[in-house]
Design an enzyme around this catalytic site. Sequence first.
Site, PDB file in Angstrom:
ATOM      1  CG  ASN A  31      -1.758   1.104   1.061  1.00  0.00           C
ATOM      2  OD1 ASN A  31      -1.951   1.936   0.507  1.00  0.00           O
ATOM      3  ND2 ASN A  31      -2.854   1.086   2.068  1.00  0.00           N
ATOM      4  CG  HIS A 193     -12.579   3.764   2.207  1.00  0.00           C
ATOM      5  ND1 HIS A 193     -13.375   5.062   2.523  1.00  0.00           N
ATOM      6  CD2 HIS A 193     -11.461   4.276   2.409  1.00  0.00           C
ATOM      7  CE1 HIS A 193     -12.640   5.775   3.342  1.00  0.00           C
ATOM      8  NE2 HIS A 193     -11.309   5.409   2.983  1.00  0.00           N
ATOM      9  NE  ARG A 254      -9.629  12.923   1.752  1.00  0.00           N
ATOM     10  CZ  ARG A 254      -9.584  11.810   2.225  1.00  0.00           C
ATOM     11  NH1 ARG A 254     -10.579  11.055   2.166  1.00  0.00           N
ATOM     12  NH2 ARG A 254      -8.450  11.241   1.834  1.00  0.00           N
ATOM     13  CD  GLU A 397      -8.986  -0.739   3.405  1.00  0.00           C
ATOM     14  OE1 GLU A 397      -8.494  -0.359   4.743  1.00  0.00           O
ATOM     15  OE2 GLU A 397      -9.093  -0.085   2.662  1.00  0.00           O
TER      16      GLU A 397
END
Length: 414
Positions: A31, A193, A254, A397
Amino acid sequence: MNDRTEASSAAAPEAASGNASGAATRVLVLNSGSSSVKYQLLDMAGGAGTVTGGRGALLASGLVERIGEGPVADHAAALRQAAGELADRGLGLDSPRLAAVGHRVVHGGTRFTEPTLVTDEVLAEIEKLVPLAPLHNPANITGIRVARELRPDLPQVAVFDTAFHATIPEHAARYAIDTATADAYGIRRYGFHGTSHSYVSRATAALLGRDPDQVNTIVLHLGNGASASAVRGGVCVETSMGLTPLEGLVMGTRSGDLDPAVIFHLVREAGMPAEEVDTLLNKRSGLLGLCGDNDMREIGRRMAEGDDAARLAFEVYVHRLRKYVGAYTAVLGRVDAVAFTAGVGENSVAVRQAALSGLTALGIEIDPVRNALRGGGARLVSADSSRVAVAVVPTDEELEIAAQAYELVGAVPG
Ligand code: AMP
């Protein structure tokens, strides 16, 4: 839910893999972010299925940070450092037992809706998507390039954050703007996601003892980035992030949803260049913008001390979450489960409680005692009388990326 065991003994890595046959069953998951590279080496000998029966044994994991500062000059250096760390543990990248490298790639556009074997052509296509994800895709691409150089013979598999959302119907993917302009610039809602939403929706069905195609789930991925999705029978039909990860829920830094005219107002009235507005909305907004902290733990501490700004930030965050739960209930028609995941979703008792309290009219009843219990794995926190199951489901993930990569390259018989 998490059946993996970390092999801490560098002396006996082969035994630790639980696979003495020598087959190529390992997947390295990379990642690559803008300033860090996270890696995990997993042994998929137990099978590629992650949620139902299969296992991924975690052999090693690590994080190389501060790329571009000090000794780690660039992504190439970071990957070489990661490779060195693995070699030191007897798990070097030259191992014949490595079946593939799985790469997280943030934006797959409309082109990539499945895990994809990397070729020169695929890499060029991912490159073309950089304008859609200027903060993310370049680092992902560098990660792929360097891994290819280190092991040119090894299959490299790109797993896209957008892929799971490719099934959302056109009426949910379209922004109501001029169609020709939208199409010319690839402007539509992609969602992110996806690897987590996919994994958690299936894990939730498994927790309920039902097939994923029988279950309608609202997944709330609440980490530093946050997104909601509506999953009908295993298929994603709506998600809160859009063209970029800026849309939707309130996040750590955000803003999530806002009137787009805010941007014109800042440009015209405050004289802010577009780049500065971009930074404001992505890096200095959300919880951080509202109260100066983006970590929900710190916000909890401040609220306990009576801090009004922290309380307001929490309330804005939770209010947005409730709106999405209501909206997605309407989108799905019938909801079987609401699943919380990621840093805030898995750990914040207060966020879960505040987001779902008083929703008996929607069939959602959270049990305050169950919700407050700390536990590691996937678990139910709804009341027995709740029509909708409320679940806390740790996401994974990396395991999901490894499973998808392994499935794509096919198990090599040993
Ligand atoms: P993630 O992006 O999934 O790693 O989530 C990171 C965020 O999870 C942090 O910024 C925190 O706000 C939040 N978090 C982590 N641990 C806790 C906790 N114990 N309680 C509340 N929030 C937490």
